[in-house]
Design an enzyme around this catalytic site. Structure first.
Site, PDB file in Angstrom:
ATOM      1  N   GLY A   1       0.264  -1.087  -0.142  1.00  0.00           N
ATOM      2  CA  GLY A   1       0.023  -0.097   0.167  1.00  0.00           C
ATOM      3  C   GLY A   1       0.984   1.482   0.061  1.00  0.00           C
ATOM      4  O   GLY A   1       0.446   2.058  -0.398  1.00  0.00           O
TER       5      GLY A   1
ATOM      6  N   HIS B   1     -12.904  31.009   4.718  1.00  0.00           N
ATOM      7  CA  HIS B   1     -14.253  31.660   4.993  1.00  0.00           C
ATOM      8  C   HIS B   1     -13.803  33.056   6.708  1.00  0.00           C
ATOM      9  O   HIS B   1     -14.497  34.573   7.210  1.00  0.00           O
ATOM     10  CB  HIS B   1     -15.348  30.941   5.200  1.00  0.00           C
ATOM     11  CG  HIS B   1     -16.122  30.608   3.877  1.00  0.00           C
ATOM     12  ND1 HIS B   1     -16.889  29.943   4.172  1.00  0.00           N
ATOM     13  CD2 HIS B   1     -15.180  30.977   2.946  1.00  0.00           C
ATOM     14  CE1 HIS B   1     -17.855  29.900   2.850  1.00  0.00           C
ATOM     15  NE2 HIS B   1     -16.550  30.624   1.921  1.00  0.00           N
TER      16      HIS B   1
ATOM     17  N   LYS C   1     -26.258  31.911   5.071  1.00  0.00           N
ATOM     18  CA  LYS C   1     -26.978  29.752   5.611  1.00  0.00           C
ATOM     19  C   LYS C   1     -26.424  29.668   6.669  1.00  0.00           C
ATOM     20  O   LYS C   1     -25.365  29.997   7.480  1.00  0.00           O
ATOM     21  CB  LYS C   1     -25.615  29.729   4.427  1.00  0.00           C
ATOM     22  CG  LYS C   1     -25.450  28.018   4.699  1.00  0.00           C
ATOM     23  CD  LYS C   1     -25.111  27.443   3.580  1.00  0.00           C
ATOM     24  CE  LYS C   1     -23.089  26.746   3.510  1.00  0.00           C
ATOM     25  NZ  LYS C   1     -22.488  26.388   2.469  1.00  0.00           N
TER      26      LYS C   1
END
Ligand code: R5P
Length: 292
Positions: free
Chosen positions: A35, A126, A188
């Site tokens: 992996g 934000h 929102k």
């Protein structure tokens, strides 16, 4: 100069290399049986751009990015710009509930240890005012102007642009300036990663073609709510537009079920809706920097 891609968005890297007259290096990326990631970089130069969009499988792609940068340093590279068109983890920029890791800052600290400077596109900023609060040498460019130019060529009737939350005002403004129309934003509240509540104002959308633009469409919850809201207010055609079309799970069907006519996105995240390229603003940022 070489452009060296991870495996997340090779087409973007190829377009960037072509636009910069740089050499696109086809990295060989595979997995060992256990992996672990195996990477081979067939060509090296003193100046490199390492391109990786941290979309869909961010941890895997971050690891590829770090291994590529480290290998380039080891092979004599003198300057590396990390271009991360979609920067994952940007939404986890605060400790929202006690004990949570502020992943954005951890990820940013690791990235900037491996490269000289960083360029992102419409990074989810934000709660931060600027990318400078996240990276020491960072530049954030926007694809909104390019999306606006694309939409201007569409046959939109009496169009208006709506942002689903207050943060999307910056993009709604840019797009409406390109199209030459009005814009507005909703408010929102996020209730959970998959659930939001929109407080649509009585926006003037009745009988008009409406473009709803957000930086990211992830689960599609925000966009679907916004589409339903403008439809309820009488919008005619609704186009769902964004920079980063993550489109996790059933996002696409949610958006079309809500009543969107089409989805328009940039190519920061490869998707069937990536009609607009975010390469030009990145080229502009790199050229500006190189010319001092
Ligand atoms: C959040 O503030 C962003 O600007 C997007 O509105 C949000 O990431 C979209 O996520 P979702 O598609 O899962 O509602």
């Amino acid at each position: 100069m070489i452009v060296v891609p991870g495996s997340s968005n090779r087409l973007f890297a190829y377009r960037l290399a072509r636009s910069l007259n740089a050499t696109y290096v086809e990295t060989e990326i595979s997995k060992f049986p256990d992996g672990e990631t195996h990477i081979r970089i067939p060509k090296v130069d003193e100046e490199a751009i390492v391109l990786q969009s941290l979309c869909h499988n961010p941890d895997k792609y971050l690891m590829e990015f770090l291994i590529i940068c480290d290998a380039l340093w080891g092979k004599g590279c003198k300057h590396i710009t990390g271009v991360l068109p979609y920067l994952a983890y940007a939404r986890q920029d605060s400790e929202f509930t006690p004990g949570e890791a502020v992943s954005l800052l951890g990820v940013a600290r690791v990235i900037e240890k491996f490269c000289d400077d960083v360029i992102t596109v419409d990074m989810h900023l934000h709660r931060y005012k600027s990318i400078d609060e996240v990276f020491t040498q960072g530049k954030n460019v926007s694809a909104a102007g390019a999306v606006g130019k694309y939409l201007k060529k569409r046959d939109l009737k009496d169009p208006t642009v709506i942002g689903p939350d207050e943060e999307s005002e910056q993009w709604a403004r840019q797009i409406s300036a390109e199209i030459g129309c009005e814009w507005d934003v909703f408010t929102k509240e996020r209730l959970s990663p998959e659930e939001i509540r929109l407080m649509p104002k009585a926006a003037d959308v009745g009988g008009r073609d409406v473009v709803i633009f957000d930086d990211i469409i992830s689960t599609g919850g925000t966009m679907a709510e916004a589409i339903r809201a403008v439809k309820k207010l009488g919008a005619k055609r609704v186009i769902a537009a964004c920079t980063h079309a993550i489109l996790a799970g059933t996002a696409q069907t949610k958006i079309f079920d809500a009543g969107a006519e089409s989805i328009i996105a940039s190519d920061t995240v490869p998707s069937p809706f990536s009609y607009v390229s975010a390469v030009p603003p990145i080229v502009e940022a790199i050229t500006f920097k190189r010319n001092g």
